[in-house]
Design a protein around this motif. Structure first.
Motif, PDB file in Angstrom:
ATOM      1  N   TYR A  48       0.812  -1.773   0.298  1.00  0.00           N
ATOM      2  CA  TYR A  48      -0.438   0.067  -0.442  1.00  0.00           C
ATOM      3  C   TYR A  48       1.008   0.913   0.161  1.00  0.00           C
ATOM      4  O   TYR A  48       0.319   2.534  -0.761  1.00  0.00           O
ATOM      5  CB  TYR A  48      -0.804  -0.123   1.203  1.00  0.00           C
ATOM      6  N   PHE A  49       1.799   1.054   0.708  1.00  0.00           N
ATOM      7  CA  PHE A  49       2.268   2.769   0.957  1.00  0.00           C
ATOM      8  C   PHE A  49       3.634   2.829   0.033  1.00  0.00           C
ATOM      9  O   PHE A  49       4.009   3.563  -0.201  1.00  0.00           O
ATOM     10  CB  PHE A  49       3.372   2.575   2.299  1.00  0.00           C
ATOM     11  N   LEU A  50       4.231   1.283  -0.759  1.00  0.00           N
ATOM     12  CA  LEU A  50       5.277   1.470  -1.666  1.00  0.00           C
ATOM     13  C   LEU A  50       4.828   1.499  -2.839  1.00  0.00           C
ATOM     14  O   LEU A  50       5.562   2.086  -3.983  1.00  0.00           O
ATOM     15  CB  LEU A  50       6.045   0.349  -1.629  1.00  0.00           C
ATOM     16  N   LEU A  51       3.766   1.564  -3.108  1.00  0.00           N
ATOM     17  CA  LEU A  51       3.675   1.121  -4.821  1.00  0.00           C
ATOM     18  C   LEU A  51       2.525   2.586  -4.867  1.00  0.00           C
ATOM     19  O   LEU A  51       2.793   3.285  -3.863  1.00  0.00           O
ATOM     20  CB  LEU A  51       2.207   0.444  -4.891  1.00  0.00           C
ATOM     21  N   PRO A  52       3.531   3.309  -6.478  1.00  0.00           N
ATOM     22  CA  PRO A  52       3.562   4.465  -6.441  1.00  0.00           C
ATOM     23  C   PRO A  52       1.713   5.229  -6.610  1.00  0.00           C
ATOM     24  O   PRO A  52       1.134   4.118  -6.855  1.00  0.00           O
ATOM     25  CB  PRO A  52       3.570   5.013  -8.085  1.00  0.00           C
ATOM     26  N   PRO A  53       1.494   6.121  -6.976  1.00  0.00           N
ATOM     27  CA  PRO A  53       0.097   6.840  -6.347  1.00  0.00           C
ATOM     28  C   PRO A  53      -0.719   6.237  -7.903  1.00  0.00           C
ATOM     29  O   PRO A  53       0.460   6.359  -9.501  1.00  0.00           O
ATOM     30  CB  PRO A  53      -0.093   8.179  -6.454  1.00  0.00           C
ATOM     31  N   THR A  54      -2.362   6.271  -8.359  1.00  0.00           N
ATOM     32  CA  THR A  54      -1.961   5.997  -9.683  1.00  0.00           C
ATOM     33  C   THR A  54      -3.246   7.845 -10.066  1.00  0.00           C
ATOM     34  O   THR A  54      -4.146   7.011 -11.178  1.00  0.00           O
ATOM     35  CB  THR A  54      -2.853   5.024  -9.986  1.00  0.00           C
ATOM     36  N   SER A  55      -3.759   7.788  -9.912  1.00  0.00           N
ATOM     37  CA  SER A  55      -4.477   9.062  -9.757  1.00  0.00           C
ATOM     38  C   SER A  55      -3.223  11.025  -9.228  1.00  0.00           C
ATOM     39  O   SER A  55      -2.822  10.483  -8.275  1.00  0.00           O
ATOM     40  CB  SER A  55      -5.443   9.041  -8.254  1.00  0.00           C
ATOM     41  N   ASP A  56      -4.181  11.945  -9.711  1.00  0.00           N
ATOM     42  CA  ASP A  56      -3.529  13.615  -9.640  1.00  0.00           C
ATOM     43  C   ASP A  56      -4.366  13.147  -8.461  1.00  0.00           C
ATOM     44  O   ASP A  56      -4.006  14.680  -7.458  1.00  0.00           O
ATOM     45  CB  ASP A  56      -3.829  14.335 -10.982  1.00  0.00           C
ATOM     46  N   VAL A  57      -5.340  13.001  -7.519  1.00  0.00           N
ATOM     47  CA  VAL A  57      -6.316  13.279  -6.652  1.00  0.00           C
ATOM     48  C   VAL A  57      -5.049  13.345  -5.841  1.00  0.00           C
ATOM     49  O   VAL A  57      -4.870  12.475  -5.164  1.00  0.00           O
ATOM     50  CB  VAL A  57      -7.548  12.415  -6.639  1.00  0.00           C
ATOM     51  N   ARG A  58      -5.147  14.331  -4.910  1.00  0.00           N
ATOM     52  CA  ARG A  58      -3.987  14.468  -3.352  1.00  0.00           C
ATOM     53  C   ARG A  58      -5.325  15.191  -2.506  1.00  0.00           C
ATOM     54  O   ARG A  58      -4.406  14.414  -1.365  1.00  0.00           O
ATOM     55  CB  ARG A  58      -3.481  15.674  -3.779  1.00  0.00           C
ATOM     56  N   GLU A  59      -7.119  15.375  -2.334  1.00  0.00           N
ATOM     57  CA  GLU A  59      -7.153  15.678  -1.365  1.00  0.00           C
ATOM     58  C   GLU A  59      -8.425  15.797  -1.655  1.00  0.00           C
ATOM     59  O   GLU A  59      -9.038  15.406  -3.105  1.00  0.00           O
ATOM     60  CB  GLU A  59      -6.715  16.849  -0.825  1.00  0.00           C
ATOM     61  N   GLY A  60      -9.537  15.736  -1.165  1.00  0.00           N
ATOM     62  CA  GLY A  60     -11.342  15.998  -1.274  1.00  0.00           C
ATOM     63  C   GLY A  60     -11.540  17.299  -1.344  1.00  0.00           C
ATOM     64  O   GLY A  60     -10.355  18.171  -1.974  1.00  0.00           O
ATOM     65  N   PRO A  61     -12.744  16.701  -2.514  1.00  0.00           N
ATOM     66  CA  PRO A  61     -13.514  18.429  -2.926  1.00  0.00           C
ATOM     67  C   PRO A  61     -13.106  19.612  -1.873  1.00  0.00           C
ATOM     68  O   PRO A  61     -13.835  19.700  -1.227  1.00  0.00           O
ATOM     69  CB  PRO A  61     -14.735  17.782  -3.055  1.00  0.00           C
ATOM     70  N   GLN A  62     -12.449  20.687  -2.978  1.00  0.00           N
ATOM     71  CA  GLN A  62     -12.286  21.655  -1.670  1.00  0.00           C
ATOM     72  C   GLN A  62     -13.371  22.826  -2.678  1.00  0.00           C
ATOM     73  O   GLN A  62     -13.348  23.519  -3.559  1.00  0.00           O
ATOM     74  CB  GLN A  62     -10.862  22.048  -1.935  1.00  0.00           C
ATOM     75  N   PHE A  63     -14.667  23.365  -2.351  1.00  0.00           N
ATOM     76  CA  PHE A  63     -15.260  24.458  -2.598  1.00  0.00           C
ATOM     77  C   PHE A  63     -15.320  25.706  -1.796  1.00  0.00           C
ATOM     78  O   PHE A  63     -16.612  25.735  -1.422  1.00  0.00           O
ATOM     79  CB  PHE A  63     -16.983  23.247  -2.288  1.00  0.00           C
ATOM     80  N   THR A  64     -13.909  26.020  -2.808  1.00  0.00           N
ATOM     81  CA  THR A  64     -13.937  27.245  -1.604  1.00  0.00           C
ATOM     82  C   THR A  64     -13.544  27.965  -2.787  1.00  0.00           C
ATOM     83  O   THR A  64     -12.706  27.745  -4.164  1.00  0.00           O
ATOM     84  CB  THR A  64     -12.550  27.061  -0.937  1.00  0.00           C
ATOM     85  N   GLY A  65     -13.538  29.593  -2.964  1.00  0.00           N
ATOM     86  CA  GLY A  65     -13.011  30.057  -4.075  1.00  0.00           C
ATOM     87  C   GLY A  65     -13.890  30.017  -5.693  1.00  0.00           C
ATOM     88  O   GLY A  65     -15.006  29.773  -5.212  1.00  0.00           O
ATOM     89  N   ALA A  66     -13.155  29.694  -6.281  1.00  0.00           N
ATOM     90  CA  ALA A  66     -14.058  29.736  -7.475  1.00  0.00           C
ATOM     91  C   ALA A  66     -15.073  29.045  -7.806  1.00  0.00           C
ATOM     92  O   ALA A  66     -15.956  28.671  -8.638  1.00  0.00           O
ATOM     93  CB  ALA A  66     -13.146  30.194  -8.910  1.00  0.00           C
ATOM     94  N   TYR A  67     -14.891  27.915  -7.023  1.00  0.00           N
ATOM     95  CA  TYR A  67     -15.023  26.278  -7.179  1.00  0.00           C
ATOM     96  C   TYR A  67     -16.421  26.609  -6.051  1.00  0.00           C
ATOM     97  O   TYR A  67     -17.365  25.441  -5.701  1.00  0.00           O
ATOM     98  CB  TYR A  67     -14.846  25.107  -6.510  1.00  0.00           C
ATOM     99  N   ALA A  68     -16.708  27.484  -5.051  1.00  0.00           N
ATOM    100  CA  ALA A  68     -17.579  27.877  -4.081  1.00  0.00           C
ATOM    101  C   ALA A  68     -18.680  27.256  -4.248  1.00  0.00           C
ATOM    102  O   ALA A  68     -19.215  27.297  -5.663  1.00  0.00           O
ATOM    103  CB  ALA A  68     -17.497  29.022  -3.230  1.00  0.00           C
ATOM    104  N   VAL A  69     -19.874  26.791  -3.769  1.00  0.00           N
ATOM    105  CA  VAL A  69     -21.311  26.070  -3.789  1.00  0.00           C
ATOM    106  C   VAL A  69     -21.550  27.315  -4.355  1.00  0.00           C
ATOM    107  O   VAL A  69     -22.457  28.056  -3.436  1.00  0.00           O
ATOM    108  CB  VAL A  69     -21.564  25.013  -2.679  1.00  0.00           C
TER     109      VAL A  69
END
Length: 413
Positions: A48-69
């Motif tokens: 789990y910790f040694l395999l490289p990431p397979t996604s560019d996703v690094r954090e949960g949805p951030q609905f702030t700034g221009a993405y504000a709901v």
């Protein structure tokens, strides 16, 4: 006759001694099982910790700034409700006429004034009586992305049958590209085209694992659709149709998981391609020193990007996001193939299990540098649900969805 062990007064066949042996054996077995489990857990943790990431996703949805709901998309109005099955994509001709493709294989011309539409052509061949049923899509066709070329022909990517050029006046259609059954030019879900000023056409294959009608089947689980990144299977791709030679080539495949929409920059120097499952948009260079190479245009989107269309108000792109990413925990796990695999097998990654994510639709306008200009939301699906494409038409937005039986028209301020 019972025998005693030499030098011992204990009867080895006595009930008490037999019970002790069983207890020791049970204890040994438990210890062995616990040890085995610890080894397995340790190995899994290491992987789990040694395999490289397979996604560019690094954090949960951030609905702030221009993405504000907000609820801007709820200002729109539904048209043709119940009578327009699955308008996944739109195309506008030079006279301002609107076209779309439907889930029963029809390509139609829409009159927004009278709220009626007329048949242009059918992608599939007769009989048509069962068209509209999921299992009949391979026969009837399923027109998805569509754009006009420089000669006024409607270029349509059909999920099953390949790439077509359609005369919108006569309905005559020409098959430009017929998919192969295997090899680089095979696909189970052809999706979206874009036409360059020189007549060249680029188009996407979303999956070589899942046929489109599986998505429309009542028994379909989104787990199937999201399976590709879990297995490191980048089976989709970006293809180029040479309008001069009539040849088609695969130009981009590496690290594309469910590529969907594709659009071009204002001066045809690069393409943007939605990498749906990974929540990002890729950039493919057509000109300059990086021609033929790609990098990331936008990453960590608040949801899964679908079709991309050019903005008419500025050099930029409209991106339809049919559903937001469920939560930060899921995003974290998406970075690692092992946890993805476990979640997929257990059926834990179906985003439709998260009602808010399935209903929350977002439309985002980016400039050509990948900066967010504005975002429009319908957090509850009150008016817009599962938007797969948004196009500018005069001073309005036209929004469609492969999941809906209507389209939405909204004044763009």
């Amino acid at each position: 006759m019972r025998q005693r062990a030499k030098g011992s007064n204990v009867d080895e066949t006595s009930p008490s001694h037999s019970s002790e042996n069983k207890e020791r054996a049970a204890t040994g077995s438990c210890h062995f099982i616990v040890f085995g489990l610890l080894v397995i857990v340790g190995l899994l943790a290491a992987i789990y910790f040694l395999l490289p990431p397979t996604s560019d996703v690094r954090e949960g949805p951030q609905f702030t700034g221009a993405y504000a709901v907000n609820d801007d998309l709820q200002k729109g109005a539904r048209l043709f409700e119940g009578n327009l099955p699955g308008p996944e994509s739109f195309a506008i001709d030079k006279d301002g006429n609107l076209y779309t493709g439907l889930s029963d294989g029809r390509v139609v011309k829409i009159d927004l004034t009278t709220e009626t539409y007329t048949l242009v052509t059918r992608i599939g061949d007769p009989p048509y009586d069962k068209c509209g049923q999921a299992e009949m899509m391979p026969h009837c066709g399923r027109p998805l992305g569509m754009r006009f070329d420089n000669d006024g022909n409607l270029i349509v990517a059909d999920a099953y049958k390949g790439l077509f050029s359609i005369n919108p006046s006569t309905g005559n259609k020409e098959l430009l590209f017929k998919p192969q059954k295997s090899g680089d030019l095979s696909c189970h879900m052809w999706n979206n085209p874009v036409v360059l000023s020189n007549g060249s056409i680029f188009f996407t294959c979303t999956s070589n694992m899942i046929a489109y009608h599986r998505i429309s089947d009542p028994d379909f689980s989104v787990e199937e659709y999201l399976w590709q990144p879990h297995t490191h299977n980048d089976s989709g791709g970006l293809f180029h149709y040479n309008s001069v030679t009539g040849s088609t080539t695969l130009v981009m495949k590496e690290q594309l998981f469910c590529p969907n929409g594709v659009s071009k920059s204002s001066n045809d120097d690069f393409l943007v391609v939605s990498d749906m499952v990974r929540g990002r948009i890729a950039k493919y260079y057509l000109k300059g020193p990086k021609a033929g190479k790609w990098d990331t245009f936008v990453s960590s989107l608040p949801g899964m990007p679908d079709n991309i269309t050019p903005s008419k108000r500025m050099p930029g792109f409209w991106v339809a996001i049919p559903m937001v990413r469920p939560n930060a925990l899921l995003d974290f796990s998406y970075q690692w193939s092992l946890m993805q695999l476990v979640q997929a097998k257990l059926g834990l990654i179906n985003p439709l299990d998260y009602p808010n994510s399935a209903l929350h639709t977002v439309v985002v306008l980016f400039d050509e540098e990948g900066r967010v200009v504005r975002s429009l939301h319908d957090p509850s699906g009150k008016v817009v649900m599962g938007a797969t494409e948004v196009v500018e038409m005069d001073d309005e937005l036209i929004i469609g969805s492969v999941f809906s039986s209507f389209m939405v028209k909204m004044k763009l301020d």
